[in-house]
Design a protein around this motif. Structure first.
Motif, PDB file in Angstrom:
ATOM      1  N   VAL A   1      -0.696  13.044   9.144  1.00 36.75           N
ATOM      2  CA  VAL A   1      -1.479  14.085   8.931  1.00 36.75           C
ATOM      3  C   VAL A   1      -0.868  15.542   9.350  1.00 36.75           C
ATOM      4  N   ILE A   2      -1.117  16.426   8.262  1.00 35.87           N
ATOM      5  CA  ILE A   2      -0.531  17.771   8.554  1.00 35.87           C
ATOM      6  C   ILE A   2      -1.614  18.904   8.648  1.00 35.87           C
ATOM      7  N   MET A   3      -1.682  19.597   9.912  1.00 33.12           N
ATOM      8  CA  MET A   3      -2.664  20.497  10.142  1.00 33.12           C
ATOM      9  C   MET A   3      -2.085  21.818   9.764  1.00 33.12           C
ATOM     10  N   LEU A   4      -2.862  22.357   8.931  1.00 29.67           N
ATOM     11  CA  LEU A   4      -2.570  23.823   8.469  1.00 29.67           C
ATOM     12  C   LEU A   4      -3.657  24.817   8.777  1.00 29.67           C
ATOM     13  N   SER A   5      -3.605  25.232  10.003  1.00 28.14           N
ATOM     14  CA  SER A   5      -4.300  26.110  10.918  1.00 28.14           C
ATOM     15  C   SER A   5      -3.663  26.612  12.013  1.00 28.14           C
TER      16      SER A   5
ATOM     17  N   LEU B   1       0.826  -1.277  -0.153  1.00 30.90           N
ATOM     18  CA  LEU B   1      -0.010  -0.033   0.042  1.00 30.90           C
ATOM     19  C   LEU B   1       0.917   1.171  -0.067  1.00 30.90           C
ATOM     20  N   ARG B   2       0.562   2.207  -0.659  1.00 33.59           N
ATOM     21  CA  ARG B   2       1.082   3.479  -0.802  1.00 33.59           C
ATOM     22  C   ARG B   2       0.900   4.102   0.577  1.00 33.59           C
ATOM     23  N   PRO B   3       1.738   5.143   0.790  1.00 37.61           N
ATOM     24  CA  PRO B   3       1.729   5.950   2.253  1.00 37.61           C
ATOM     25  C   PRO B   3       0.533   7.229   1.718  1.00 37.61           C
ATOM     26  N   ILE B   4      -0.062   7.584   2.712  1.00 28.18           N
ATOM     27  CA  ILE B   4      -1.106   8.750   2.651  1.00 28.18           C
ATOM     28  C   ILE B   4      -0.511   9.729   3.245  1.00 28.18           C
ATOM     29  N   ASP B   5      -0.448  11.050   2.593  1.00 31.89           N
ATOM     30  CA  ASP B   5      -0.347  12.425   3.307  1.00 31.89           C
ATOM     31  C   ASP B   5      -1.542  13.198   3.552  1.00 31.89           C
ATOM     32  N   ILE B   6      -2.120  13.516   4.652  1.00 34.81           N
ATOM     33  CA  ILE B   6      -3.625  14.301   4.638  1.00 34.81           C
ATOM     34  C   ILE B   6      -3.384  15.560   5.334  1.00 34.81           C
ATOM     35  N   VAL B   7      -3.616  16.776   4.305  1.00 36.04           N
ATOM     36  CA  VAL B   7      -3.413  17.906   4.713  1.00 36.04           C
ATOM     37  C   VAL B   7      -4.829  18.564   5.292  1.00 36.04           C
ATOM     38  N   PHE B   8      -5.049  18.990   6.524  1.00 31.89           N
ATOM     39  CA  PHE B   8      -6.341  19.385   6.823  1.00 31.89           C
ATOM     40  C   PHE B   8      -6.080  21.162   6.956  1.00 31.89           C
ATOM     41  N   THR B   9      -6.933  21.751   6.405  1.00 24.90           N
ATOM     42  CA  THR B   9      -7.021  23.152   6.153  1.00 24.90           C
ATOM     43  C   THR B   9      -8.214  23.697   6.712  1.00 24.90           C
ATOM     44  N   ILE B  10      -8.269  24.149   7.904  1.00 25.42           N
ATOM     45  CA  ILE B  10      -9.351  24.725   8.989  1.00 25.42           C
ATOM     46  C   ILE B  10      -9.312  26.243   9.064  1.00 25.42           C
ATOM     47  N   ASP B  11     -10.445  26.801   8.498  1.00 23.35           N
ATOM     48  CA  ASP B  11     -10.802  28.147   8.846  1.00 23.35           C
ATOM     49  C   ASP B  11     -10.839  28.591  10.336  1.00 23.35           C
ATOM     50  N   ASN B  12     -10.176  29.316  10.562  1.00 16.42           N
ATOM     51  CA  ASN B  12      -9.863  29.875  11.967  1.00 16.42           C
ATOM     52  C   ASN B  12     -10.930  31.136  12.514  1.00 16.42           C
ATOM     53  N   SER B  13     -11.951  31.306  11.503  1.00 12.27           N
ATOM     54  CA  SER B  13     -12.983  32.443  12.064  1.00 12.27           C
ATOM     55  C   SER B  13     -13.491  32.135  13.177  1.00 12.27           C
TER      56      SER B  13
ATOM     57  N   PRO C   1       7.379  12.033  -1.234  1.00 12.54           N
ATOM     58  CA  PRO C   1       7.059  12.132  -2.660  1.00 12.54           C
ATOM     59  C   PRO C   1       6.184  10.845  -3.250  1.00 12.54           C
ATOM     60  N   GLU C   2       6.525   9.612  -2.543  1.00 12.24           N
ATOM     61  CA  GLU C   2       5.551   8.692  -3.050  1.00 12.24           C
ATOM     62  C   GLU C   2       4.216   8.282  -2.612  1.00 12.24           C
ATOM     63  N   SER C   3       3.973   9.396  -1.501  1.00 12.17           N
ATOM     64  CA  SER C   3       2.693   9.379  -1.159  1.00 12.17           C
ATOM     65  C   SER C   3       1.577   9.623  -1.710  1.00 12.17           C
ATOM     66  N   PHE C   4       0.136   9.264  -1.404  1.00 11.50           N
ATOM     67  CA  PHE C   4      -1.137   9.916  -2.212  1.00 11.50           C
ATOM     68  C   PHE C   4      -1.414  10.825  -1.061  1.00 11.50           C
ATOM     69  N   LYS C   5      -1.789  12.017  -1.931  1.00 10.04           N
ATOM     70  CA  LYS C   5      -1.883  13.183  -0.950  1.00 10.04           C
ATOM     71  C   LYS C   5      -3.569  13.518  -0.926  1.00 10.04           C
ATOM     72  N   VAL C   6      -4.190  13.846   0.264  1.00  7.66           N
ATOM     73  CA  VAL C   6      -5.569  13.942   0.506  1.00  7.66           C
ATOM     74  C   VAL C   6      -5.701  15.369   1.196  1.00  7.66           C
ATOM     75  N   PHE C   7      -6.369  16.304   0.767  1.00  5.21           N
ATOM     76  CA  PHE C   7      -6.749  17.454   1.191  1.00  5.21           C
ATOM     77  C   PHE C   7      -8.193  17.479   2.073  1.00  5.21           C
ATOM     78  N   VAL C   8      -8.342  18.251   2.958  1.00  3.07           N
ATOM     79  CA  VAL C   8      -9.727  18.245   3.778  1.00  3.07           C
ATOM     80  C   VAL C   8      -9.770  19.649   4.179  1.00  3.07           C
ATOM     81  N   GLU C   9     -10.642  20.333   3.445  1.00  2.00           N
ATOM     82  CA  GLU C   9     -11.234  21.725   3.668  1.00  2.00           C
ATOM     83  C   GLU C   9     -12.293  21.866   4.559  1.00  2.00           C
ATOM     84  N   ILE C  10     -12.020  22.685   5.660  1.00  2.00           N
ATOM     85  CA  ILE C  10     -13.216  22.813   6.412  1.00  2.00           C
ATOM     86  C   ILE C  10     -13.441  24.462   6.697  1.00  2.00           C
ATOM     87  N   THR C  11     -14.729  24.746   6.155  1.00  2.00           N
ATOM     88  CA  THR C  11     -14.898  26.313   6.184  1.00  2.00           C
ATOM     89  C   THR C  11     -16.508  26.482   6.070  1.00  2.00           C
ATOM     90  N   ASP C  12     -16.830  27.622   6.361  1.00  2.00           N
ATOM     91  CA  ASP C  12     -18.232  27.778   6.425  1.00  2.00           C
ATOM     92  C   ASP C  12     -18.578  28.833   5.389  1.00  2.00           C
TER      93      ASP C  12
END
Length: 433
Positions: free
Chosen positions: A127-131, A84-96, A212-223
């Motif tokens: 998991v990479i948290m961008l917030s 199985l390929r590795p997975i990198d998950i990037v969360f982008t969360i609105d701080n409002s 580099p070898e991972s499958f990238k997954v973005f998760v956007e959370i905003t209103d």
């Protein structure tokens, strides 16, 4: 007199990572005696060299008798193990300030219904948290921050550590404030550190946390909607105006900008290496915890507590084959996070699309054999070629310009067998005078 010599000239061994380990061609001298050709090495992610145009001249299924490796004049290859390929998950969360309930639910479900599902399936993930880092201020109408505690994070958030505490190799926090409408710009600006993290921990941006070898997954959370301009040398403005056409234009803009930043991470237009989930202000599906699948239309109505339906984010999810969820249903984030985890697991599995390598010099590719060897000891299966996707059967593949594609049911079969083997044998035509 001109005659045609048909040779089984290439054999490619694929693991679940779809790595081409070797390819050896066949040639012929002027008398038609086979001669060995030089070997070449393919790439990863299902590629094996530049594709060949057209349908390669392959005959339709049934034109020839089944071909076997015994017909090869030269065979060389090391069979790769399925991994199985590795997975990198990037969360982008609105701080409002309006995001308090959503951040509370994210803090709970990111561990219980995302990390736990990936752990249970033995996925190599991070998991990479961008917030912006910090604790929530209940009832505040200003900035809401996030701290992820153990077991996914490395410490308790009460009391709050002075700076983010990463938990390698599973969790990393790139602290940067995300405003209501600027998520897409912040993703691009922070990628290489153009907009540095608050603690100057990652001077090269969050790209240094990707594999580099991972499958990238973005998760956007905003209103809210999309309305921002990047800080790059050539600024890009994204603005969806709550209009579907503008949202679709934003999706194309962002996709091009992201892939241009690092095609080695995010792939090409023909073969993207990322997907983009949206937890945004669209109206709830029926039932309310059901995701909108990629083929569902963009939803123009918003859920009760949101500012916008987020058509730009929705269009990105559709473009990259990801689901969409209503941000207002924070009590149902458990289902949303489970679905995201399940989709990420599929992304880690075998590719079902393979680039066709160029034939040896002076030859053309005529046919192919796709052979599947189950890991449970059952006899190997040989799949048949059909004319196109509309003619697919449970035991077939088809060829498009430069690519060989497994039909959907064959793809599911291969992806469900993590230790099986796929071999693709290509047949060449050699011409002798």
């Amino acid at each position: 007199m001109r005659n045609m010599l048909k040779n089984l000239c290439l054999i490619l061994g694929f693991g679940l990572t779809a790595t081409v380990t070797a390819a050896v061609g066949c040639g012929s001298d002027q008398t038609g005696t086979p001669t060995s050709a030089s070997s070449g090495t393919g790439g990863s992610g299902g590629t094996g060299g530049s594709g060949v145009g057209g349908d390669l001249g392959f005959p339709d299924a049934g034109d020839d008798a089944p071909l076997t490796a015994d017909a090869a004049c030269a065979v060389s290859g090391v069979e790769a193990n399925f991994q199985l390929r590795p997975i990198d998950i990037v969360f982008t969360i609105d701080n409002s300030g309006s995001m308090e309930a959503e951040i509370v639910s994210t803090k709970k479900n990111i561990t219980d219904n995302l990390a736990a599902v990936l752990d249970a399936n033995k996925i190599d993930y991070r998991v990479i948290m961008l917030s912006q880092y910090g604790n929530l201020v209940p009832g505040s109408d200003t900035i809401q921050k996030i701290c992820v505690s153990s077991p996914l994070g490395s410490a308790s958030c009460e009391p709050l550590p002075a700076k983010p505490t990463d938990n390698p190799p599973r969790f990393y926090h790139y602290s940067a404030r995300i405003l209501s409408t600027d998520s897409l710009c912040r993703i691009l600006d922070t990628f290489d550190g153009t907009a540095p993290d608050d603690y100057k921990t990652y001077p090269e941006g969050w790209k240094q946390l990707l594999r580099p070898e991972s499958f990238k997954v973005f998760v956007e959370i905003t209103d809210d909607l999309v309305d921002c301009t990047t800080k790059s040398a050539t600024p890009i403005t994204f603005k969806d105006n709550d209009v579907i056409a503008d949202g679709e234009a934003v999706a194309v803009q962002f996709d091009q900008a992201l892939r241009s930043l690092a095609p080695e991470y995010f792939g090409t237009e023909q073969q993207r290496n990322y997907t983009f989930f949206s937890i945004v202000g669209l109206r709830e599906n029926m039932p309310v915890d059901a995701p909108y699948p990629p083929d569902a239309p963009i939803i123009e109505k918003q859920c009760p507590t949101s500012v916008s339906q987020g058509v730009g984010y929705q269009a990105l999810s559709k473009l990259t084959g990801a689901g969409r969820f209503p941000v207002c249903q924070d009590a149902a984030y458990n289902v949303a996070f489970q679905k995201i985890a399940e989709t990420a697991i599929v992304g880690a599995k075998a590719t079902c699309e393979f680039d066709v390598p160029p034939p040896p010099q002076g030859q053309t590719l005529e046919d192919a054999v796709v052979k599947y060897t189950p890991s449970n000891g059952d006899p190997p299966q040989q799949f048949e070629k059909v004319a196109d996707a509309s003619a697919c059967t449970p035991t077939s593949y088809y060829v498009e310009p430069g690519q060989l594609r497994l039909c959907p049911e064959v793809c599911k079969l291969v992806q469900a067998d993590n230790t099986a083997k796929i071999e693709i044998l290509f047949v060449c035509n050699s011409q002798a005078n």
